[in-house]
Design a protein around this motif. Sequence first.
Motif, short mmCIF file in Angstrom:
data_model
loop_
_atom_site.label_atom_id
_atom_site.label_comp_id
_atom_site.label_asym_id
_atom_site.label_seq_id
_atom_site.Cartn_x
_atom_site.Cartn_y
_atom_site.Cartn_z
N SER A 1 -3.55 8.67 3.26
CA SER A 1 -4.60 7.97 2.53
C SER A 1 -5.38 8.88 1.59
O SER A 1 -6.37 8.48 1.04
N ALA B 1 -7.95 -2.27 -0.81
CA ALA B 1 -8.13 -0.82 -0.83
C ALA B 1 -9.55 -0.52 -1.31
O ALA B 1 -10.09 -1.24 -2.16
N LEU C 1 -7.53 2.75 3.01
CA LEU C 1 -6.63 1.62 3.16
C LEU C 1 -6.91 1.06 4.55
O LEU C 1 -6.32 1.48 5.54
N ARG D 1 0.84 -1.19 0.00
CA ARG D 1 0.00 0.00 0.00
C ARG D 1 0.88 1.24 0.00
O ARG D 1 1.94 1.24 0.62
#
Length: 120
Positions: free
Chosen positions: A22, A76, A69, A2
């Motif tokens: 994010s 996701a 996330l 991620r």
Amino acid sequence: ARYSFVYAFEDGKWMISHHHSSLMPQETVRPVKVTEEEVRSFFGLWNDALKTGDPQKVADRYSKDAVLLPTLSDEARYTNDRIADYFVGFLKKKPTGEILEGNIKIGPNWAQDAGTNYTY
């Protein structure tokens, strides 16, 4: 893996301001002022949404182009429906959150509150 990055134009070049954020903020023409205290209070709005137990009320706290996330999933989430879907299971744990340490950044019509000590 991620990832997400927030960049800042500094000393004539683009530099990484935050790594593993994010949300990539977007600028608009007319900025709306916000204080650090207000930014921190936004977490309380999200936390209040968690307390309702309603996945859609939580998902409605996210912007149209949000990226989630999640803590308890490897998937996701990029849409309101998928964000709400994540919270169906997560809310069964009756979560409430607390920020123990964070760093707030504010730009034109965006703000970021990121930290390392975030508990449920």
